[in-house]
Write a protein that holds these residues in place. Structure first.
Motif, mmCIF file in Angstrom:
data_model
loop_
_atom_site.group_PDB
_atom_site.id
_atom_site.type_symbol
_atom_site.label_atom_id
_atom_site.label_comp_id
_atom_site.label_asym_id
_atom_site.label_seq_id
_atom_site.Cartn_x
_atom_site.Cartn_y
_atom_site.Cartn_z
ATOM 1 N N ALA A 191 -32.999 -74.572 35.894
ATOM 2 C CA ALA A 191 -34.434 -74.698 35.621
ATOM 3 C C ALA A 191 -34.882 -73.444 34.881
ATOM 4 N N LEU A 192 -36.109 -73.497 34.335
ATOM 5 C CA LEU A 192 -36.652 -72.392 33.553
ATOM 6 C C LEU A 192 -38.005 -71.973 34.108
ATOM 7 N N VAL A 193 -38.225 -70.652 34.195
ATOM 8 C CA VAL A 193 -39.526 -70.079 34.521
ATOM 9 C C VAL A 193 -39.788 -69.021 33.455
ATOM 10 N N ILE A 194 -40.845 -69.222 32.635
ATOM 11 C CA ILE A 194 -41.064 -68.380 31.461
ATOM 12 C C ILE A 194 -42.501 -67.871 31.466
ATOM 13 N N ASP A 195 -42.676 -66.571 31.228
ATOM 14 C CA ASP A 195 -44.004 -65.958 31.246
ATOM 15 C C ASP A 195 -44.894 -66.458 30.106
ATOM 16 N N ILE A 196 -44.342 -66.514 28.889
ATOM 17 C CA ILE A 196 -45.125 -66.759 27.682
ATOM 18 C C ILE A 196 -44.779 -68.115 27.101
ATOM 19 N N GLY A 197 -45.793 -68.907 26.744
ATOM 20 C CA GLY A 197 -45.547 -70.181 26.090
ATOM 21 C C GLY A 197 -46.437 -71.283 26.621
ATOM 22 N N GLY A 198 -46.296 -72.440 26.018
ATOM 23 C CA GLY A 198 -47.070 -73.608 26.420
ATOM 24 C C GLY A 198 -46.269 -74.863 26.140
ATOM 25 N N SER A 199 -46.945 -75.984 26.077
ATOM 26 C CA SER A 199 -46.259 -77.265 25.935
ATOM 27 C C SER A 199 -45.578 -77.430 24.585
ATOM 28 N N ALA A 200 -46.037 -76.667 23.568
ATOM 29 C CA ALA A 200 -45.419 -76.770 22.244
ATOM 30 C C ALA A 200 -44.427 -75.646 21.985
ATOM 31 N N SER A 201 -44.195 -74.796 22.964
ATOM 32 C CA SER A 201 -43.319 -73.654 22.758
ATOM 33 C C SER A 201 -41.868 -74.078 22.731
ATOM 34 N N HIS A 202 -41.048 -73.182 22.215
ATOM 35 C CA HIS A 202 -39.625 -73.476 22.097
ATOM 36 C C HIS A 202 -39.005 -73.820 23.440
ATOM 37 N N GLY A 203 -39.343 -73.056 24.480
ATOM 38 C CA GLY A 203 -38.757 -73.298 25.790
ATOM 39 C C GLY A 203 -39.061 -74.686 26.307
ATOM 40 N N ALA A 204 -40.300 -75.150 26.125
ATOM 41 C CA ALA A 204 -40.685 -76.483 26.600
ATOM 42 C C ALA A 204 -39.954 -77.578 25.831
ATOM 43 N N VAL A 205 -39.824 -77.401 24.518
ATOM 44 C CA VAL A 205 -39.148 -78.412 23.699
ATOM 45 C C VAL A 205 -37.691 -78.564 24.128
ATOM 46 N N VAL A 206 -36.978 -77.437 24.261
ATOM 47 C CA VAL A 206 -35.562 -77.497 24.640
ATOM 48 C C VAL A 206 -35.407 -78.042 26.059
ATOM 49 N N ALA A 207 -36.276 -77.607 26.971
ATOM 50 C CA ALA A 207 -36.196 -78.094 28.351
ATOM 51 C C ALA A 207 -36.365 -79.612 28.399
ATOM 52 N N ARG A 208 -37.333 -80.146 27.657
ATOM 53 C CA ARG A 208 -37.546 -81.594 27.644
ATOM 54 C C ARG A 208 -36.353 -82.317 27.024
ATOM 55 N N GLU A 209 -35.767 -81.708 25.978
ATOM 56 C CA GLU A 209 -34.637 -82.352 25.317
ATOM 57 C C GLU A 209 -33.408 -82.429 26.212
ATOM 58 N N LEU A 210 -33.227 -81.442 27.071
ATOM 59 C CA LEU A 210 -32.040 -81.388 27.914
ATOM 60 C C LEU A 210 -32.316 -81.823 29.352
ATOM 61 N N GLY A 211 -33.556 -82.223 29.640
ATOM 62 C CA GLY A 211 -33.887 -82.666 30.985
ATOM 63 C C GLY A 211 -33.868 -81.548 32.010
ATOM 64 N N ILE A 212 -34.252 -80.343 31.589
ATOM 65 C CA ILE A 212 -34.259 -79.186 32.483
ATOM 66 C C ILE A 212 -35.665 -79.009 33.058
ATOM 67 N N PRO A 213 -35.853 -78.943 34.368
ATOM 68 C CA PRO A 213 -37.180 -78.663 34.931
ATOM 69 C C PRO A 213 -37.688 -77.306 34.442
ATOM 70 N N TYR A 214 -38.997 -77.208 34.205
ATOM 71 C CA TYR A 214 -39.540 -75.961 33.670
ATOM 72 C C TYR A 214 -40.983 -75.741 34.119
ATOM 73 N N VAL A 215 -41.343 -74.462 34.226
ATOM 74 C CA VAL A 215 -42.727 -74.029 34.383
ATOM 75 C C VAL A 215 -42.892 -72.870 33.403
ATOM 76 N N ILE A 216 -43.766 -73.039 32.418
ATOM 77 C CA ILE A 216 -43.884 -72.099 31.297
ATOM 78 C C ILE A 216 -45.327 -71.614 31.171
ATOM 79 N N GLY A 217 -45.472 -70.361 30.741
ATOM 80 C CA GLY A 217 -46.800 -69.774 30.604
ATOM 81 C C GLY A 217 -47.318 -69.242 31.923
ATOM 82 N N THR A 218 -46.420 -68.731 32.764
ATOM 83 C CA THR A 218 -46.817 -68.230 34.083
ATOM 84 C C THR A 218 -47.519 -66.885 34.011
ATOM 85 N N GLU A 219 -47.286 -66.129 32.932
ATOM 86 C CA GLU A 219 -47.820 -64.781 32.719
ATOM 87 C C GLU A 219 -47.194 -63.742 33.648
#
Length: 568
Positions: free
Chosen positions: A503-531
Motif C-alpha cells: 500500500a502507499l501513504v504519501i504526504d503530497i498529491g491528490g487524485s490526479a497525482s502520479h502516485g494515485a494513477v499508478v496505485a489505481r493501475e496496479l490495484g494498490i491501496p493508497y492514501v495520498i495528500g496526508t501532509e
C-alpha cells in the motif's frame, strides 16, 4: 532575472530588495531561487511538490519559471477563458500565477482566483476550496464576466478533441530528439552545448503548455465522472472507474523492469525507453538512470524475485474498472448510458495522455540536463568552474554569459548559491502563507498507537503491514512482502518501487497525482495528500491503510524508533 547592466553579471545593484542579496567577500551575489512577494499576496505550495521535488537550483528555476507560467496561462487560453494576448509573463512576480520561494514553487492563489472567476459556474471560492480544502474568510471576491462564453463554447470542445493528439505528436518528436542526443555516437552532435541547453528549455516550454491543457481537462472530466458515480454508487465507485485504464506509461515501465530482472530485456533497451527517469527527476540538476543505472539494477533484481508480474496486476485492475463501469451503466437511465459510456472512455484516454505528456516534458528536461553537463565540462576544462555540476548554480542566461567569459566571479557565485541552497533544504515551509513564507519548525508527531489521519485522495482495499519510511528517493531501499511505502511525494521514477509495496501513504498529491494513477493501475491501496504521514508514521510501525475509507491508523509502534530518519 533582471540585472543592472552597469554591474558585473551575477551582482546586484542597490535598488534590488535587500532580502534577495547575500554579501560575501565584499561583493553581493543575487539569489534567483529565494523569491520575493508583496506582503498581501497569498501563496501555496500545494500540488507543486510532485512536479519539481526537492529544492531547485538556479538553473532548475530558469527552466521552470517562464514555462510554468506560460503553461497554465496557455491552458486558460486554449479552453477559451482568456484571450491570447494575456498569455504572457508579467514583469511583476506578484501578478503571476506561480513563483519560487526558497527553491520551492508556489501558486499565487489570488491571481489564479481572478482568472478562474471567468469560468461559467465556477467562482474563486470553488477553486480555493478544491486546492486548499477550505476558503479564507477574507478571500478577495472577483466578479466573473460572461463575455468569454462564446469563446469557451468554441475553444473548449476543440481543445477536448484535439489536444491529446497534439501532445502525443510533441512527445514523439521529443523522444526522437532525446534518443539521438543522449544515445547517439560520440561527436555526432554538431551544435554547441550552450545552444542545446537553450533549445532544451524551449522544447520543455512547448510541450509543458500543451500538457497543462490536458491537466485542466482531466480535472473537469474527473469532476464529471465523480458526480455521475456518486449518484449511482458513491465515491468508491468513482475511484474504481478510473482504475485499470490500461497502457499507462508507468505500468509499462514497471513491467519492463520485471522483464529486465528476468533477463527478457537488455539494460540498453530499458534505458532507451526509460533512462530519463531518476530521483527528483523534475529538477535538471539531478542524476537520472541513464547516467547511473545502479538503482535500476537493484530494483530489477528485487522485482524479479516477486511472483506476480506488474502487467498481471494491471490486468486485474483493468478488469475491476470494467466491472465498475458495468455497475455504473446498470444504475444509469438507458437514455443517459451512451453519454456516460463516452465520458468514462474519454477519461481513461485522458489519463493515458496525461502520462504521455509527463514523459515528454521529462525527456525535454533531460535534454537540458545533458546539455548543461556538457557546458559544465567545457567550463571546467577552461578553468572557469571547479566541478561540472557547478553549472547548475547559474541560470541559463548566466550560462550564456559564462561561455562568453562575461562573468568575472563565477566561483564566488557558486559558493554563495550552494550555501544558500543548503540553508533552504533545511527549511520547512508552511503549506500556505501570505507574503514571504516564514519557515516552520521541523517536528515529528509524537502521538502513539491508535493515531489516525486521512488524505486528499484514497482508494483500494484495507491492508495492514510494516511501514517503510523512504524520505530520499535516491536511498537504497528493499521492500519485503507486505511492506507499506510511506513517503513525502512520488514521481514516475518511483513506479518500480511502488510495484513492490502492499500500500502507499504519501504526504503530497491528490487524485490526479502520479502516485494515485499508478496505485489505481496496479490495484494498490493508497492514501495520498496526508501532509503529515512521514511525520506521524515511524519506520517499522505496524499500520493499517484503508483506501476505501481514506484512513491510516498506527496499530503498533516499532520497538526502536530512535534511528528513525529525519523528515526532509
Amino acid at each position: 532575472m533582471s540585472e543592472d547592466r552597469t554591474q558585473p553579471y551575477g551582482h546586484s545593484a542597490d535598488r534590488r530588495p535587500a532580502a534577495r542579496r547575500r554579501t560575501t567577500l565584499n561583493t553581493t551575489v543575487t539569489d534567483p531561487i529565494r523569491g520575493t512577494s508583496e506582503p498581501d499576496r497569498y501563496w501555496t505550495t500545494t500540488n507543486l511538490g510532485e512536479a519539481c521535488p526537492d529544492v531547485m537550483s538556479p538553473m532548475c528555476w530558469s527552466v521552470w519559471e517562464e514555462s510554468a507560467e506560460l503553461g497554465w496561462l496557455y491552458s486558460m487560453y486554449a479552453l477559451g477563458v482568456i484571450p491570447k494576448r494575456r498569455v504572457t509573463v508579467s514583469p511583476d512576480v506578484n501578478d503571476r500565477g506561480l513563483s519560487c520561494f526558497y527553491g520551492r514553487q508556489a501558486l499565487n492563489v489570488d491571481a489564479i482566483r481572478r482568472i478562474m472567476a471567468d469560468l461559467p459556474g465556477v467562482d474563486g471560492d470553488d477553486f480555493e476550496r478544491d486546492l486548499m480544502g477550505s476558503v479564507r474568510p477574507d478571500a478577495p471576491q472577483y466578479k466573473g464576466s460572461l463575455t468569454r462564453v462564446p469563446a469557451l463554447l468554441v475553444r473548449a470542445p476543440y481543445a477536448l478533441l484535439r489536444t491529446g493528439k497534439r501532445l502525443r505528436d510533441r512527445h514523439d518528436v521529443i523522444y526522437k530528439k532525446w534518443t539521438a542526443t543522449v544515445f547517439g555516437p560520440p561527436g555526432a552532435l554538431r551544435d554547441q552545448p550552450i545552444d542545446r541547453l537553450v533549445a532544451g528549455r524551449e522544447a520543455f516550454k512547448q510541450i509543458f503548455k500543451v500538457h497543462c491543457v490536458v491537466r485542466f481537462i482531466f480535472q473537469g472530466g474527473q469532476s464529471a465522472v465523480t458526480g455521475v458515480a456518486e449518484k449511482a454508487g458513491g465515491q468508491a465507485l468513482a475511484v474504481e472507474l478510473l482504475s485499470g485504464v490500461g497502457d499507462v506509461n508507468e505500468t509499462r515501465m514497471a513491467d519492463d523492469l520485471w522483464r529486465l530482472g528476468q533477463g527478457q530485456l537488455t539494460e540498453e533497451l530499458f534505458m532507451r525507453s526509460w533512462g530519463y527517469h531518476g530521483p527528483n527527476e523534475g529538477n535538471p540538476f539531478t542524476t537520472v538512470w541513464r547516467e547511473n543505472p545502479a538503482p535500476i539494477r537493484a530494483l530489477a533484481a528485487a522485482t524479479a524475485q516477486r511472483g506476480e508480474r506488474p502487467s498481471d496486476r494491471a490486468a486485474q485492475a483493468q478488469a475491476a474498472g470494467l466491472r465498475a463501469e458495468q455497475r455504473l451503466l446498470a444504475a444509469t437511465p438507458a437514455v443517459q448510458r451512451p453519454a456516460v459510456r463516452w465520458l468514462v472512455a474519454r477519461m481513461r484516454n485522458i489519463v493515458r495522455t496525461l502520462q504521455i505528456g509527463k514523459a515528454g516534458y521529462l525527456m525535454a528536461l533531460d535534454l537540458t540536463r545533458h546539455a548543461a553537463r556538457e557546458v559544465g565540462a567545457q567550463l571546467v576544462e577552461n578553468g572557469v568552474l571547479h566541478s561540472v555540476d557547478d553549472v547548475f548554480m547559474f541560470t541559463i542566461e548566466e550560462c550564456q554569459a559564462l561561455v562568453r567569459g562575461a562573468v568575472p566571479n563565477p566561483r564566488e557565485i557558486v559558493e554563495v548559491r550552494r550555501a544558500n541552497r543548503a540553508e533552504y533544504k533545511a527549511m520547512v515551509l508552511p503549506l500556505a502563507f501570505t507574503g514571504m513564507p516564514i519557515p516552520v519548525e521541523r517536528e515529528s508527531e509524537q502521538s502513539g498507537v491508535g493515531i489516525e489521519f486521512s488524505g486528499a485522495a484514497s482508494g483500494g482495499a484495507a491492508v495492514e503491514g510494516r511501514a517503510r519510511l523512504v524520505l530520499d528517493p535516491a536511498e537504497d531501499v528493499e521492500l519485503e512482502e507486505g511492506d507499506i511505502l510511506v513517503c513525502r511525494f512520488t514521481d514516475p521514477s518511483w513506479a518500480p518501487l511502488m510495484t513492490l509495496a502492499e500500500a502507499l501513504v504519501i504526504d503530497i498529491g491528490g487524485s490526479a497525482s502520479h502516485g494515485a494513477v499508478v496505485a489505481r493501475e496496479l490495484g494498490i491501496p493508497y492514501v495520498i495528500g496526508t501532509e503529515k504521514g512521514t511525520r506521524t508514521v515511524h519506520e517499522g510501525d505496524r499500520i493499517l491503510v484503508d483506501g476505501g475509507n481514506n484512513l491510516v491508523r498506527v496499530l503498533h509502534r516499532a520497538a526502536d524508533t530512535a534511528e528513525r530518519p529525519a523528515a526532509v
